[in-house]
Motif scaffolding. Structure first.
Motif, PDB file in Angstrom:
ATOM      1  N   ALA A 252       9.073  18.500  -4.430  1.00  0.00           N
ATOM      2  CA  ALA A 252       8.691  18.005  -5.756  1.00  0.00           C
ATOM      3  C   ALA A 252       8.504  16.494  -5.775  1.00  0.00           C
ATOM      4  O   ALA A 252       7.841  15.957  -6.665  1.00  0.00           O
ATOM      5  N   ILE A 253       9.059  15.786  -4.801  1.00  0.00           N
ATOM      6  CA  ILE A 253       9.024  14.320  -4.794  1.00  0.00           C
ATOM      7  C   ILE A 253       7.606  13.759  -4.840  1.00  0.00           C
ATOM      8  O   ILE A 253       7.342  12.836  -5.610  1.00  0.00           O
ATOM      9  N   PRO A 254       6.654  14.287  -4.064  1.00  0.00           N
ATOM     10  CA  PRO A 254       5.299  13.723  -4.135  1.00  0.00           C
ATOM     11  C   PRO A 254       4.683  13.789  -5.535  1.00  0.00           C
ATOM     12  O   PRO A 254       3.876  12.931  -5.905  1.00  0.00           O
TER      13      PRO A 254
ATOM     14  N   PHE B 201      11.368   4.941 -11.153  1.00  0.00           N
ATOM     15  CA  PHE B 201      11.829   6.175 -10.513  1.00  0.00           C
ATOM     16  C   PHE B 201      10.740   6.776  -9.634  1.00  0.00           C
ATOM     17  O   PHE B 201      10.991   7.148  -8.483  1.00  0.00           O
ATOM     18  N   ALA B 202       9.535   6.867 -10.164  1.00  0.00           N
ATOM     19  CA  ALA B 202       8.436   7.463  -9.382  1.00  0.00           C
ATOM     20  C   ALA B 202       8.127   6.623  -8.150  1.00  0.00           C
ATOM     21  O   ALA B 202       7.935   7.154  -7.054  1.00  0.00           O
TER      22      ALA B 202
ATOM     23  N   LEU C 292       6.028  13.111  -8.228  1.00  0.00           N
ATOM     24  CA  LEU C 292       6.460  11.986  -9.060  1.00  0.00           C
ATOM     25  C   LEU C 292       5.321  10.979  -9.223  1.00  0.00           C
ATOM     26  O   LEU C 292       5.314  10.187 -10.154  1.00  0.00           O
ATOM     27  N   GLY C 293       4.356  11.018  -8.319  1.00  0.00           N
ATOM     28  CA  GLY C 293       3.197  10.139  -8.426  1.00  0.00           C
ATOM     29  C   GLY C 293       2.400  10.358  -9.693  1.00  0.00           C
ATOM     30  O   GLY C 293       1.632   9.485 -10.120  1.00  0.00           O
ATOM     31  N   LEU C 294       2.580  11.514 -10.325  1.00  0.00           N
ATOM     32  CA  LEU C 294       1.867  11.785 -11.577  1.00  0.00           C
ATOM     33  C   LEU C 294       2.318  10.846 -12.701  1.00  0.00           C
ATOM     34  O   LEU C 294       1.531  10.545 -13.610  1.00  0.00           O
ATOM     35  N   LEU C 295       3.593  10.374 -12.639  1.00  0.00           N
ATOM     36  CA  LEU C 295       4.098   9.481 -13.693  1.00  0.00           C
ATOM     37  C   LEU C 295       3.354   8.141 -13.723  1.00  0.00           C
ATOM     38  O   LEU C 295       2.763   7.786 -14.750  1.00  0.00           O
ATOM     39  N   PRO C 296       3.350   7.356 -12.627  1.00  0.00           N
ATOM     40  CA  PRO C 296       2.610   6.095 -12.688  1.00  0.00           C
ATOM     41  C   PRO C 296       1.101   6.320 -12.835  1.00  0.00           C
ATOM     42  O   PRO C 296       0.419   5.507 -13.471  1.00  0.00           O
TER      43      PRO C 296
ATOM     44  N   GLU D 289       0.422  10.457   0.136  1.00  0.00           N
ATOM     45  CA  GLU D 289       1.385  10.374   1.229  1.00  0.00           C
ATOM     46  C   GLU D 289       2.347  11.560   1.252  1.00  0.00           C
ATOM     47  O   GLU D 289       2.798  11.974   2.316  1.00  0.00           O
ATOM     48  N   GLY D 290       2.639  12.075   0.078  1.00  0.00           N
ATOM     49  CA  GLY D 290       3.566  13.215  -0.002  1.00  0.00           C
ATOM     50  C   GLY D 290       2.877  14.548   0.201  1.00  0.00           C
ATOM     51  O   GLY D 290       3.537  15.587   0.269  1.00  0.00           O
ATOM     52  N   GLY D 291       1.550  14.558   0.235  1.00  0.00           N
ATOM     53  CA  GLY D 291       0.815  15.803   0.426  1.00  0.00           C
ATOM     54  C   GLY D 291       0.783  16.678  -0.818  1.00  0.00           C
ATOM     55  O   GLY D 291       0.627  17.892  -0.728  1.00  0.00           O
TER      56      GLY D 291
END
Length: 198
Positions: free
Chosen positions: A70-72, A117-118, A74-78, A192-194
């Motif tokens: 789920a970490i990649p 956070f993101a 987080l790019g949706l936030l910025p 980068e997170g795919g």
């Protein structure tokens, strides 16, 4: 307190959060002249980074609040915040610089926290193994140093945003640069997170 661990913690924080100074300077430029800009950005930065630390410490002890896959995302936030800022800049493109800043308002606590956070989500991959091998005492040192360094980073962002040459450039171009940086950070995290098979 082990000075070796303190030095390692300072170095680790600096290396993993270098890009945050740019984002903080842009937030300070956006909130220039606002009454509570420093307090808002500081609180948002601490909230966002505290969330990173909670996840990292929990993962170091074996608990996972956030699945690694789920970490990649987080790019949706910025990315979303950047698109929102870009649309706002586009709508107010004919206004003067001061009017654009006033219309946008200063940064909000949760906005700063979400970006922090993101942007720091990828740091979890570094922090978790370091915390896991440091033991409880070493982890406490890392967390303490990191929280002190957040304050140093906020001060550095404010310092850069208030230097006359930088402040002038940010005042003139910040409403364009901030969305570009946020969108760039979001896309970088996703790629980068795919995420989405990228």
């Amino acid at each position: 307190m082990n000075l070796g661990i303190v030095g390692q913690a300072v170095g680790l924080f600096a290396v993993t959060n270098l890009d945050d100074i740019v984002v903080l300077a842009l937030f300070f430029a956006r909130g220039a002249g606002g009454r509570h800009t420093t307090r808002t950005i500081t609180l948002g930065q601490y909230l966002g980074f505290a969330a990173i630390l909670v996840v990292a410490v929990a993962a170091a002890f074996g608990a996972t609040f956030l699945p690694e896959r789920a970490i990649p995302y987080l790019g949706l936030l910025p990315l979303a915040l950047g698109i929102k800022a870009a649309l706002h800049a586009w709508r107010h493109r004919g206004d003067g610089e001061a009017q654009v800043r006033t219309a946008a308002g200063g940064p909000r606590v949760l906005e700063v926290a979400a970006v922090t956070f993101a942007n720091g989500g990828d740091n979890l991959g570094v922090y978790v193994p370091v915390f896991a091998t440091a033991g409880a005492g070493g982890m406490a040192v890392y967390v303490t140093v990191f929280l002190i360094m957040v304050g140093v980073w906020v001060a550095a962002g404010r310092f850069f945003a208030t230097r006359p040459v930088i402040a002038g450039a940010l005042s003139r171009w910040g409403h364009i640069v901030l969305p570009v940086v946020l969108i760039g950070i979001g896309l970088l995290i996703l790629v980068e997170g795919g995420a989405f098979g990228l």
